[in-house]
Design a protein around this motif. Sequence first.
Motif, PDB file in Angstrom:
ATOM      1  N   LYS A  64     -22.052   1.333 -56.633  1.00 32.26           N
ATOM      2  CA  LYS A  64     -23.329   0.624 -56.674  1.00 32.26           C
ATOM      3  C   LYS A  64     -24.502   1.570 -56.934  1.00 32.26           C
ATOM      4  O   LYS A  64     -25.514   1.152 -57.478  1.00 32.26           O
ATOM      5  N   GLU A  73     -23.787  -6.400 -60.349  1.00 31.21           N
ATOM      6  CA  GLU A  73     -24.040  -7.581 -59.520  1.00 31.21           C
ATOM      7  C   GLU A  73     -23.077  -7.664 -58.349  1.00 31.21           C
ATOM      8  O   GLU A  73     -23.409  -8.197 -57.302  1.00 31.21           O
ATOM      9  N   THR A  74     -21.875  -7.164 -58.533  1.00 32.41           N
ATOM     10  CA  THR A  74     -20.870  -7.211 -57.479  1.00 32.41           C
ATOM     11  C   THR A  74     -19.945  -6.013 -57.616  1.00 32.41           C
ATOM     12  O   THR A  74     -19.793  -5.455 -58.705  1.00 32.41           O
ATOM     13  N   SER A 119     -16.715  -4.346 -49.950  1.00 30.27           N
ATOM     14  CA  SER A 119     -17.459  -4.927 -51.059  1.00 30.27           C
ATOM     15  C   SER A 119     -18.933  -4.601 -50.899  1.00 30.27           C
ATOM     16  O   SER A 119     -19.392  -4.231 -49.826  1.00 30.27           O
ATOM     17  N   ASN A 147     -21.123  -6.813 -51.139  1.00 32.24           N
ATOM     18  CA  ASN A 147     -21.730  -7.982 -50.518  1.00 32.24           C
ATOM     19  C   ASN A 147     -20.884  -8.402 -49.320  1.00 32.24           C
ATOM     20  O   ASN A 147     -19.997  -9.245 -49.452  1.00 32.24           O
ATOM     21  N   TYR A 184     -14.125 -12.308 -51.622  1.00 29.91           N
ATOM     22  CA  TYR A 184     -13.577 -11.063 -52.145  1.00 29.91           C
ATOM     23  C   TYR A 184     -12.085 -10.949 -51.892  1.00 29.91           C
ATOM     24  O   TYR A 184     -11.344 -10.437 -52.723  1.00 29.91           O
ATOM     25  N   GLY A 239     -18.963  -6.305 -61.299  1.00 30.00           N
ATOM     26  CA  GLY A 239     -19.550  -7.442 -61.991  1.00 30.00           C
ATOM     27  C   GLY A 239     -20.377  -6.947 -63.163  1.00 30.00           C
ATOM     28  O   GLY A 239     -20.281  -5.787 -63.583  1.00 30.00           O
TER      29      GLY A 239
END
Length: 186
Positions: free
Chosen positions: A18, A24-25, A42, A44, A51, A119
């Motif tokens: 990230k 986005e994911t 994850s 999120n 997930y 993502g």
Amino acid sequence: TNTGSILEAGEYIVRVLKTVLPTETAGFYTINPNAGITFVSSANPNEPDRYREMGEEVHRRLMEFGPEAWDRPVGLPDILEPQVKAFAVEDDLLRSLGATLLTPVKSAEGGLKAFFLSGKKTSGWKYSAEDIDLLQSISLLAGHALARIDHNAEAQLHEAERARFERRKRMKSISGSSLPHEVWVM
């Protein structure tokens, strides 16, 4: 513990993903021949069930793609720049899950050890050759980290067994063979 180390490694890998390649994911999953797919981490944490579901579905799809897809990231064609060295595949399942790029993590022996999902890039740009190189480098490092975690867990098991053997040996030398058999199998 081995599980704690894998969790820490997975969380770290997702943070790195990230940070260096905002998407986005992002999710990280391990593959164990005995236990199946394990969702590790994850980007999120509010959607862990989603997930977990994604991992099972994507792993099944990755197995369908076959070993030739394990050597490089697998991505939807519309998110890859032309000439990118990735396994481009049009896949409704990946698209419906919001996963546009899947990066396999292989063991030193070449088997599939884990994978991470990404993502769309938050910038809206397509994945470039540099992005794919970066993902493959992260994948290689993740494979080494998982191998080291496995090795450390194995070493801990051997050490526990050695300590148990030493304890039994000491007990036997202290009390001779007058103790019942049940004591020797502790």
